[in-house]
Every structure is written in structure tokens, then in C-alpha cells.
Design a protein around this motif. Structure first.
Motif, PDB file in Angstrom:
ATOM      1  N   ALA A  59       0.845  -1.194   0.000  1.00  0.00           N
ATOM      2  CA  ALA A  59       0.000   0.000   0.000  1.00  0.00           C
ATOM      3  C   ALA A  59       0.878   1.241   0.000  1.00  0.00           C
ATOM      4  CB  ALA A  59      -0.913  -0.005   1.224  1.00  0.00           C
ATOM      5  N   ILE A  60       0.482   2.235  -0.789  1.00  0.00           N
ATOM      6  CA  ILE A  60       1.270   3.462  -0.857  1.00  0.00           C
ATOM      7  C   ILE A  60       0.386   4.680  -0.602  1.00  0.00           C
ATOM      8  CG2 ILE A  60       2.912   2.457  -2.500  1.00  0.00           C
ATOM      9  CD1 ILE A  60       1.569   4.223  -4.634  1.00  0.00           C
ATOM     10  N   SER A  61       1.020   5.756  -0.160  1.00  0.00           N
ATOM     11  CA  SER A  61       0.343   7.039   0.016  1.00  0.00           C
ATOM     12  C   SER A  61       1.170   8.108  -0.658  1.00  0.00           C
ATOM     13  CB  SER A  61       0.186   7.365   1.510  1.00  0.00           C
ATOM     14  OG  SER A  61      -0.616   6.408   2.165  1.00  0.00           O
ATOM     15  N   CYS A  62       0.478   9.053  -1.311  1.00  0.00           N
ATOM     16  CA  CYS A  62       1.149  10.155  -1.989  1.00  0.00           C
ATOM     17  C   CYS A  62       0.522  11.465  -1.536  1.00  0.00           C
ATOM     18  CB  CYS A  62       1.045  10.013  -3.506  1.00  0.00           C
ATOM     19  SG  CYS A  62       1.798   8.520  -4.178  1.00  0.00           S
ATOM     20  N   LEU A  63       1.290  12.518  -1.616  1.00  0.00           N
ATOM     21  CA  LEU A  63       0.862  13.823  -1.116  1.00  0.00           C
ATOM     22  C   LEU A  63      -0.004  14.555  -2.139  1.00  0.00           C
ATOM     23  CD1 LEU A  63       1.313  16.026   1.146  1.00  0.00           C
ATOM     24  CD2 LEU A  63       3.161  16.878  -0.322  1.00  0.00           C
ATOM     25  N   GLY A  64      -1.204  15.005  -1.721  1.00  0.00           N
ATOM     26  CA  GLY A  64      -2.014  15.954  -2.471  1.00  0.00           C
ATOM     27  C   GLY A  64      -2.214  15.705  -3.954  1.00  0.00           C
ATOM     28  N   PHE A  65      -3.071  14.760  -4.308  1.00  0.00           N
ATOM     29  CA  PHE A  65      -3.336  14.480  -5.717  1.00  0.00           C
ATOM     30  C   PHE A  65      -4.108  15.618  -6.384  1.00  0.00           C
ATOM     31  CE2 PHE A  65      -2.581  10.007  -4.512  1.00  0.00           C
ATOM     32  CZ  PHE A  65      -1.786   9.614  -5.578  1.00  0.00           C
TER      33      PHE A  65
END
Length: 251
Positions: free
Chosen positions: A193-199
Motif C-alpha cells: 500500500a502506498i500514500s502520496c501527497l495531495g493528488f
């Protein structure tokens, strides 16, 4: 060409055992010299247990190659109806022989990896959509499912092409999705699982299952580390193939 494909495989895989240039049986399979003795002995020991095309995936997985490494379109085709099996006709043809993908130009495709909220069908992992080795395939998809391409280092983008479905399974395409960009990867768990900043939304995938988003740097000038495809129209009737994600960077 096969030589160019091998160069790409070597750049993307520290170790590989087999590359396939045909979808049929034991036709068009390439094995590095360093594994020829091992595969010959493997076939010799087990050929009476099952056909060699069934033994192939067992062999390459034993040596650490998890995914099928395929070249599309296929370069070899079975000719005629004669089979190597006694009293049997071979009527199957390789559906990937000939022109399989539209020519979208030579993409830059900076180093990266692809993850998905959906498990793949057998060995058709998400990362295959970002290589010449095959495609990503799942047996269903729902609203808010997503596929995310993560670059090793942030890059400025100029163009993004996403192609879904193929000639063999033309209905296995995205019927609606939004495409988002993010400047930075913030978390990556051991489970993938990944998280990215502010799509930020940059475009969408039409009902035809394709997207060709151009002049990205004019609308999103910052470097990008994550590209996310978010499903907006679900399907339990059809499967989903993402056969190509192609990226061009701003020069």
C-alpha cells in the motif's frame, strides 16, 4: 527487436530466467546461456510428469523470476495444423502475433513501479503495464479502485498515454476513470500500500478505454512522483486489462 528487449529486461530485472516471444506452448522462448544446463536437466527429470510448457513457469519461479516476461506483439506463430502430440491436430493460433499495440511513439518511461488496489489474475501483475513484458489483468473492478505508478525520483511530465483492453479481450477496458498527479510519495508499506501527497486531477480515461494527456507541464509544472488512475465506472461483468502506461518527461 529481441536485442533491444533484452537490454530493457536487464535494466529492469537484476536476474531473469526466461523471456517469451510467443504465447503458444514452448514456441519462441529465450533462456540465458547461464541457465541452459539447469533447464535441460529440469526437463529431463520431469518431462514424464507434465508437458514442458507446463514445466516452464515452475522452472523460472524456482530461480526467482516471479512474473511472466513477454514481448508484444508476438514474434513467432504456429504454422499449419500438425502437432507434436500423436494423433492430435494443433488448431490454436497466437492471438498476439502481429500488431498488438498502437504506435504511440517512443516513451521515456523513467524508472518506477506500479501497484493496484486489486489483486492480479495469476501472474499478470500491475507492473507489467509499465514494461514491454506484458499487461496488467484483473477479473473485476469497482468505483474507487486505483492503479498507481510511482517514479523512483520525481520528474516533470509532458505527456501520458494509458491504453486498456486488447485485441483478444476488447471488452476488458476501463469505461471511466480519472487520472491524478502527486508531487511526492509519502508512505509505502510492506504489503504494497502506498500514500502520496495531495493528488491533483490532470485528465480522465474515456469510455473507449484510452487516455492521451498532452502538455502536462503547462498545467502541472511541478515534478511528479505519483500518477494514479481512479476508477469511476465499475464492472463485474468484464475483466480489466491495462496493456500500456507510457510516459514522456519534459525536456
Amino acid at each position: 527487436s529481441i536485442a533491444q528487449h533484452i537490454e530493457k529486461i536487464n535494466a529492469q530485472n537484476a536476474s531473469w530466467v526466461m523471456s517469451e516471444y510467443s504465447n503458444l506452448g514452448h514456441i519462441g522462448k529465450l533462456v540465458p546461456n547461464s541457465y541452459l544446463k539447469e533447464i535441460a536437466l529440469f526437463y529431463l527429470f520431469f518431462y514424464e510428469e507434465m508437458p514442458v510448457d507446463f514445466l516452464m513457469p515452475i522452472f523460472y519461479k524456482l530461480f526467482g523470476q516471479r512474473d511472466i516476461i513477454e514481448f508484444r506483439p508476438s514474434l513467432f506463430q504456429h504454422m499449419g495444423t500438425s502437432s507434436s502430440l500423436k494423433n492430435k491436430k494443433q488448431l490454436k493460433m497466437d492471438p498476439f502475433y502481429g500488431s498488438e499495440k498502437e504506435f504511440v511513439g517512443v516513451a521515456d518511461n523513467p524508472r518506477g513501479f506500479v501497484v493496484s488496489s486489486r489483486r492480479p489474475y495469476t501472474d499478470f501483475h500491475a507492473n507489467l503495464a509499465y514494461t514491454d513484458a506484458g499487461y496488467f489483468w484483473v477479473n473485476e473492478y469497482r468505483v474507487d479502485d486505483h492503479v498507481t505508478l510511482v517514479f523512483r525520483e520525481p520528474v516533470r511530465l509532458s505527456r501520458l498515454v494509458i491504453l486498456t483492453g486488447n485485441k483478444q479481450h476488447p471488452e476488458d477496458l476501463i469505461r471511466g476513470a480519472d487520472v491524478y498527479l502527486s508531487p511526492r510519495l509519502t508512505a509505502w508499506t510492506l504489503k504494497g500500500a502506498i500514500s502520496c501527497l495531495g493528488f491533483s486531477k490532470i485528465g480522465d480515461i474515456s469510455r473507449s478505454g484510452t487516455a492521451d494527456i498532452r502538455d502536462i507541464s503547462e498545467r502541472y509544472p511541478d515534478p511528479v512522483q505519483c500518477v494514479r488512475i481512479v476508477i469511476t465506472v465499475s464492472s463485474t461483468k468484464f475483466w480489466l486489462i491495462i496493456r500500456e502506461i507510457a510516459v514522456w518527461i519534459k525536456k
